[in-house]
Design an enzyme around this catalytic site. Structure first.
Site, short mmCIF file in Angstrom:
data_model
loop_
_atom_site.label_atom_id
_atom_site.label_comp_id
_atom_site.label_asym_id
_atom_site.label_seq_id
_atom_site.Cartn_x
_atom_site.Cartn_y
_atom_site.Cartn_z
N HIS A 107 0.86 -1.18 0.00
CA HIS A 107 0.00 0.00 0.00
C HIS A 107 0.90 1.23 0.00
O HIS A 107 1.97 1.23 0.61
CB HIS A 107 -0.93 0.00 1.21
CG HIS A 107 -1.85 -1.18 1.23
ND1 HIS A 107 -3.00 -1.23 0.49
CD2 HIS A 107 -1.76 -2.37 1.86
CE1 HIS A 107 -3.60 -2.39 0.69
NE2 HIS A 107 -2.86 -3.11 1.51
N ALA A 161 12.11 -19.74 12.73
CA ALA A 161 10.72 -19.56 13.18
C ALA A 161 10.48 -18.14 13.68
O ALA A 161 11.33 -17.53 14.33
CB ALA A 161 10.40 -20.56 14.28
#
Length: 195
Positions: A107, A161
């Site tokens: 955006h 992770a």
């Protein structure tokens, strides 16, 4: 849209493509792992540009599906989300852990470019753009990772992770964190037989 230009995501053709992908993903998510033929047929329709279907643990979510390309022997664990507004290329032998999101949409930074607008007919829309994502061969993305648009993850890399990948990662790298950074190169010393 596919070239990274500003576009209107409420375009009727795009609405239909997203609706089709979401219906197919929902159908796939309602199948069981032993319904291989049924799952294969759904994936062939959801991922028409992928020649060899990946091993995807349900549930999965796609914006379009047709903009995602999987290589051979690749797959994703539970809750794989792929916002494939721009092309997403996933190479051969890529392992994707649970709760991984690939997000190509972007955006504008300035509010006046990002904010909603009013059409003459009274309907509301906004503009966005996207950047492609490439995950090269032999990568492993562990659990709970976000890969942002414009990123390439180099061949043989491991992403730890919980990482948020905002910049490209060179080949054969161990990278972790938020934002994700290269910790070190992956070498022969990492071979399990060495332990």
């Amino acid at each position: 849209m596919l070239t990274g230009q500003l576009y209107d995501p409420s375009d009727p053709e795009l609405d239909q493509l997203r609706l089709k992908a979401r219906k197919l993903a929902r159908r796939y998510n309602m199948t069981d792992e032993d319904e291989r033929e049924k799952r294969y047929k759904i994936l062939k329709e959801l991922l028409p540009n992928t020649l060899e279907m990946p091993d995807l643990q349900a549930p999965v979510y796609f914006d379009y599906g047709c903009n995602t390309y999987f290589g051979k022997y690749s797959g994703a664990n539970f809750h794989f989300t792929c916002l494939d507004v721009c092309p997403v290329h996933i190479g051969d032998n890529v392992m994707i852990g649970p709760n991984v999101t690939i997000a190509t949409p972007m955006h504008p930074m300035l509010p006046e470019e990002r904010n909603c607008r009013l059409r003459e007919d009274g309907s509301i829309y906004n503009l966005e753009y996207a950047k492609p994502v490439t995950i090269e061969n032999d990568c492993w993305l562990a659990a709970n990772i976000v890969v942002c648009g414009g990123v390439t993850i180099g061949e043989g890399s491991v992403i730890g992770a919980g990482s948020v990948v905002t910049k490209s990662i060179p080949p054969h790298s161990l990278a972790v964190g938020n934002p994700c950074r290269v910790v070190r190169e992956i070498t022969e010393e990492d071979r399990m037989e060495q332990r």
